[in-house]
Design a protein around this motif. Structure first.
Motif, PDB file in Angstrom:
ATOM      1  N   GLU A  53       2.562 -11.708   5.198  1.00 49.55           N
ATOM      2  CA  GLU A  53       1.841 -11.617   3.927  1.00 49.55           C
ATOM      3  C   GLU A  53       0.496 -10.892   4.071  1.00 49.55           C
ATOM      4  O   GLU A  53      -0.144 -10.534   3.083  1.00 49.55           O
ATOM      5  CB  GLU A  53       1.621 -13.013   3.330  1.00 49.55           C
ATOM      6  N   GLN A  54       0.080 -10.672   5.329  1.00 47.12           N
ATOM      7  CA  GLN A  54      -1.167  -9.950   5.591  1.00 47.12           C
ATOM      8  C   GLN A  54      -0.934  -8.456   5.822  1.00 47.12           C
ATOM      9  O   GLN A  54      -1.829  -7.747   6.287  1.00 47.12           O
ATOM     10  CB  GLN A  54      -1.869 -10.556   6.819  1.00 47.12           C
ATOM     11  N   GLY A  55       0.248  -7.982   5.488  1.00 48.82           N
ATOM     12  CA  GLY A  55       0.590  -6.584   5.747  1.00 48.82           C
ATOM     13  C   GLY A  55      -0.359  -5.591   5.096  1.00 48.82           C
ATOM     14  O   GLY A  55      -0.852  -4.668   5.738  1.00 48.82           O
ATOM     15  N   LEU A  56      -0.643  -5.784   3.820  1.00 55.13           N
ATOM     16  CA  LEU A  56      -1.532  -4.850   3.136  1.00 55.13           C
ATOM     17  C   LEU A  56      -2.962  -4.994   3.623  1.00 55.13           C
ATOM     18  O   LEU A  56      -3.677  -3.995   3.775  1.00 55.13           O
ATOM     19  CB  LEU A  56      -1.464  -5.054   1.622  1.00 55.13           C
ATOM     20  N   MET A 116       2.668   2.899   1.000  1.00 55.99           N
ATOM     21  CA  MET A 116       3.792   2.488   0.157  1.00 55.99           C
ATOM     22  C   MET A 116       4.554   1.360   0.833  1.00 55.99           C
ATOM     23  O   MET A 116       4.415   1.140   2.047  1.00 55.99           O
ATOM     24  CB  MET A 116       4.746   3.663  -0.108  1.00 55.99           C
ATOM     25  N   VAL A 117       5.352   0.650   0.037  1.00 56.36           N
ATOM     26  CA  VAL A 117       6.196  -0.423   0.550  1.00 56.36           C
ATOM     27  C   VAL A 117       7.658  -0.068   0.329  1.00 56.36           C
ATOM     28  O   VAL A 117       7.992   0.710  -0.565  1.00 56.36           O
ATOM     29  CB  VAL A 117       5.895  -1.777  -0.134  1.00 56.36           C
ATOM     30  N   GLU A 187      -9.346  -6.854  -4.047  1.00 58.89           N
ATOM     31  CA  GLU A 187      -8.943  -8.240  -3.799  1.00 58.89           C
ATOM     32  C   GLU A 187      -7.766  -8.623  -4.702  1.00 58.89           C
ATOM     33  O   GLU A 187      -6.836  -9.304  -4.266  1.00 58.89           O
ATOM     34  CB  GLU A 187     -10.119  -9.193  -4.048  1.00 58.89           C
ATOM     35  N   THR A 188      -7.801  -8.159  -5.942  1.00 58.57           N
ATOM     36  CA  THR A 188      -6.683  -8.408  -6.863  1.00 58.57           C
ATOM     37  C   THR A 188      -5.403  -7.775  -6.327  1.00 58.57           C
ATOM     38  O   THR A 188      -4.316  -8.368  -6.385  1.00 58.57           O
ATOM     39  CB  THR A 188      -7.007  -7.849  -8.262  1.00 58.57           C
ATOM     40  N   LEU A 189      -5.532  -6.565  -5.785  1.00 60.18           N
ATOM     41  CA  LEU A 189      -4.377  -5.879  -5.206  1.00 60.18           C
ATOM     42  C   LEU A 189      -3.816  -6.652  -4.018  1.00 60.18           C
ATOM     43  O   LEU A 189      -2.594  -6.770  -3.856  1.00 60.18           O
ATOM     44  CB  LEU A 189      -4.787  -4.463  -4.766  1.00 60.18           C
ATOM     45  N   LEU A 190      -4.691  -7.198  -3.183  1.00 62.29           N
ATOM     46  CA  LEU A 190      -4.241  -7.980  -2.027  1.00 62.29           C
ATOM     47  C   LEU A 190      -3.495  -9.237  -2.466  1.00 62.29           C
ATOM     48  O   LEU A 190      -2.477  -9.608  -1.867  1.00 62.29           O
ATOM     49  CB  LEU A 190      -5.433  -8.347  -1.142  1.00 62.29           C
ATOM     50  N   LEU A 192      -1.892  -9.508  -5.265  1.00 61.82           N
ATOM     51  CA  LEU A 192      -0.627  -9.010  -5.816  1.00 61.82           C
ATOM     52  C   LEU A 192       0.386  -8.773  -4.697  1.00 61.82           C
ATOM     53  O   LEU A 192       1.569  -9.119  -4.843  1.00 61.82           O
ATOM     54  CB  LEU A 192      -0.878  -7.713  -6.585  1.00 61.82           C
ATOM     55  N   PHE A 193      -0.062  -8.200  -3.586  1.00 60.41           N
ATOM     56  CA  PHE A 193       0.853  -7.950  -2.472  1.00 60.41           C
ATOM     57  C   PHE A 193       1.415  -9.263  -1.927  1.00 60.41           C
ATOM     58  O   PHE A 193       2.615  -9.353  -1.617  1.00 60.41           O
ATOM     59  CB  PHE A 193       0.167  -7.179  -1.345  1.00 60.41           C
TER      60      PHE A 193
END
Length: 206
Positions: A53-56, A116-117, A187-190, A192-193
């Motif tokens: 979950e810490q990938g991004l 990208m994912v 932080e919002t993006l993190l 979301l990931f």
């Protein structure tokens, strides 16, 4: 579901390998599962994430660490799937997470998107759209913006006063730099990931 990052350094040809290897290797080592990472072709890397979950977050730590030099950046593909370990060596191992990250990395330059994912889940489209929008500002982080964000990602409990002391600036300046770097939006993006990873791991598409 496992996460594998595959990446290459942007701007490596203009720098000595030691300039960027000393930056990325400690980060790869810190976040790798059982030391499973490799640096190959001089400026490319692959790492099996210890905390998927810490990938991004790891991507952003690498990006800010390199961008604060003003000469380097990174292109990263996040592959999600399984990993089948062979001889405790990521170069010999197989699995969909490795395949997804490797194939996606090869296409990133043509896609003109630096992060990208790929998991094979329809939710990839939405996560990649969010990343594409965020990269409008992330790919333009200045040295100062990257430096202050790197301190946050390296030490999430650091205060703005401590950031200022470390960077030789006032607390108010640290606050303004965080705002200009779009820290809150990132932080919002993190978050979301993390939700995206949970949904993909459970096969959710709603």
């Amino acid at each position: 579901m496992q996460v594998v990052l595959a990446g290459d350094i942007i701007g490596s040809q203009k720098n000595q390998p030691d300039d960027y290897l000393k930056i990325i290797e400690p980060i790869l080592k810190e976040h790798s599962k059982n030391g499973m990472y490799q640096i190959y072709r001089g400026d490319s890397f692959q790492v099996w994430m210890d905390s998927p979950e810490q990938g991004l977050l790891t991507c952003l730590k690498l990006k800010t660490a390199l961008r604060k030099t003003d000469m380097l950046d990174v292109r990263i593909a996040i592959g999600i799937g399984d990993v089948r370990v062979i001889d405790n060596n990521i170069a010999k191992s197989s699995g969909s997470a490795l395949t997804q990250s490797g194939e996606l990395l090869d296409s990133l330059k043509d896609k003109e998107q630096n992060i990208m994912v790929r998991s094979g889940n329809p939710l990839d489209y939405y996560m990649n759209t969010a990343l594409k929008i965020a990269l409008i500002y992330m790919d333009n982080w200045t040295e100062n913006a990257a430096a202050i964000l790197y301190e946050v990602y390296k030490n999430p409990t650091i205060t703005q006063q401590e950031m200022g002391d470390k960077l030789g600036i006032k607390q108010a300046t640290a606050s303004r730099r965080l705002d200009r770097a779009h820290y809150k939006e990132t932080e919002t993006l993190l978050h979301l990931f993390k939700q995206y990873y949970k949904d993909v791991s459970h096969g959710n598409i709603n």
